[in-house]
Design a protein around this motif. Sequence first.
Motif, PDB file in Angstrom:
ATOM      1  N   UNK A  30       0.862  -1.185   0.000  1.00 41.87           N
ATOM      2  CA  UNK A  30       0.000   0.000   0.000  1.00 41.87           C
ATOM      3  C   UNK A  30       0.901   1.238   0.000  1.00 41.87           C
ATOM      4  N   UNK A  31       0.893   1.971  -1.113  1.00 42.02           N
ATOM      5  CA  UNK A  31       1.723   3.174  -1.197  1.00 42.02           C
ATOM      6  C   UNK A  31       0.845   4.417  -1.079  1.00 42.02           C
ATOM      7  N   UNK A  32       1.229   5.307  -0.196  1.00 39.87           N
ATOM      8  CA  UNK A  32       0.471   6.546  -0.022  1.00 39.87           C
ATOM      9  C   UNK A  32       1.321   7.731  -0.466  1.00 39.87           C
ATOM     10  N   UNK A  33       0.758   8.570  -1.330  1.00 42.59           N
ATOM     11  CA  UNK A  33       1.461   9.726  -1.878  1.00 42.59           C
ATOM     12  C   UNK A  33       1.428  10.923  -0.931  1.00 42.59           C
ATOM     13  N   UNK A  34       2.093  11.996  -1.347  1.00 41.20           N
ATOM     14  CA  UNK A  34       2.253  13.180  -0.509  1.00 41.20           C
ATOM     15  C   UNK A  34       0.947  13.817  -0.044  1.00 41.20           C
ATOM     16  N   UNK A  35      -0.067  13.831  -0.916  1.00 44.19           N
ATOM     17  CA  UNK A  35      -1.316  14.459  -0.480  1.00 44.19           C
ATOM     18  C   UNK A  35      -2.064  13.553   0.504  1.00 44.19           C
ATOM     19  N   UNK A  36      -1.715  12.273   0.528  1.00 43.12           N
ATOM     20  CA  UNK A  36      -2.355  11.354   1.477  1.00 43.12           C
ATOM     21  C   UNK A  36      -1.689  11.387   2.849  1.00 43.12           C
ATOM     22  N   UNK A  37      -0.567  12.155   2.944  1.00 43.15           N
ATOM     23  CA  UNK A  37       0.128  12.223   4.245  1.00 43.15           C
ATOM     24  C   UNK A  37       0.409  13.670   4.643  1.00 43.15           C
ATOM     25  N   UNK A  38      -0.262  14.621   3.969  1.00 46.65           N
ATOM     26  CA  UNK A  38       0.177  16.018   4.087  1.00 46.65           C
ATOM     27  C   UNK A  38      -0.053  16.658   5.456  1.00 46.65           C
ATOM     28  N   UNK A  39      -1.041  16.145   6.219  1.00 46.88           N
ATOM     29  CA  UNK A  39      -1.275  16.725   7.541  1.00 46.88           C
ATOM     30  C   UNK A  39      -1.827  15.650   8.477  1.00 46.88           C
TER      31      UNK A  39
END
Length: 468
Positions: A4-13
């Motif tokens: 499961x890869x999460x991109x920058x907008x999925x971890x931004x805050x």
Amino acid sequence: MIIMKFGGTSTQDANAIQNVVQIVSSKLAQKPIVVISAIAQATNMLEQAGKLAAEGKAGEARDTLLKLFDRHYAIVDEIIRDRERHIELRKTIVTALHELEQLITGVSILRELTPRTLDAFCCYGELLSSRMVAAALEEQGIAAIWIDTKDFMVTDENFNRAMPLMEIVEERLTSIVPPLIEQGKTPVTQGFIGITRSGIRTTMGRESSDYSASIVGTALNAEDIQIWTDVDGVLTADPQVVISPKKIKSLTFEEAFDLSYFGAKVLHPNTMLPALEKKIPIHIYNSRRPELSGTLVTADTHSEEKVIKSVAYKRGMIVLTITPKKRYSQSIFWEHIYTILTRHDVVATMTATSEYSIAIALDGKNNISAIVHELGEIGLVQVLEHKGIVCVVGTNLRETSQLMERIFRSLSEFNVSAVSFGASKSSVAIVLDDAVVLDAVGKLHREFFETVHDEEKFEMLEHFHAQT
Ligand code: ADP
Ligand code: ASP
Ligand code: MG
């Protein structure tokens, strides 16, 4: 086992990370391995800090870092309640900040930012975000275990765009990960970054966390590689450019490769390469709407059907046309050209050839004047600046009747500089003036998708929010 890869907008805050925790916890039965990108904009800011330092602006570089680190502290303060875990994570972040400050000092003295040093800056984005996600999972009682890519993602020494040494990566991952999974652990690691055999951090190219996920998935023979991002899946065009794109239900590896190669940012083009080898499916899901079915990228079914699936584009290109100065044999002429491109480490995004002349579309960021100078020794070179490429992607395009007619009708008001058709059965690429590229994407999208209501292949986006 799934990736499961999460991109920058999925971890931004903090909210986004809590959401990641929810999604991962709902998939524990499938034994996930979590691959994390830096929080949104982090890599840009780290790059910026490095560049400012190289210009001797150490103060500005530090300010940029502090802004970025404030976002990290805010996330940690909001999501980590356990006191010890909180202290531990804060310590990790402070140490990273000190290390980066030392880098800034060194670079600002030397006034030089080598590719290797740039990687030394950029790797902190993923190192920190993955730590925060691992801690956030633990906070919810999930047995997350943080794994540093330095333990397995061994690459060549091509800094800024390193390639994995797959045999070593596979050997390391297959000895590290399965025992952890057996113990019920959820490994959390970084996308984007690797390590040379001698222990120097590398990165595998901007946006390459998708690729990392695919490398890990392939090395471990995962059942599924999941790319969690901020759109419902792969769409019929960039949602920032067309008003009503549709979601594509499935793509072949080749279609997905062509689409991303010609600019669709949703997947890094290399993502398909390892997965294709073992035919591991890739799913693209929306982390904001995890209940949706996403897009499936899978092996070609060799069906006879002909379907236009999407329109991609790439801007900021340059086209070089080269005609030989003397009558070389065709093969020697082309060999000279490719040798020059290879020497400059330049990839021809698209080529079109006639018996003697060749047109090559290159990314304008390359060192064009040096290439032109060398090409000028073997041929007459014309440089066409400010170009872009639009690309129509689909299944069995070579056999699709009236395809070229429909493309040219849609683009009739624009000057076409070059066309590539036939080499790939999944795409047709057309070079236009950069200024009309977005307009051209809109026109092609209208032609091929506005009246298409094929519910088997496409889905309307009910809750589409265009981001402008
Ligand atoms: P992440 O940070 O999750 O890696 P990216 O920003 O790299 O996300 O990729 C997702 C973005 O890709 C979308 O927000 C969208 O703007 C862009 N995009 C471009 N072309 C397409 C396409 N054909 N389908 C879906 N998204 C696309
Ligand atoms: N953080 C890296 C970048 O911004 C890699 C990625 O997000 O895929 O390029
Ligand atoms: Mg991305």
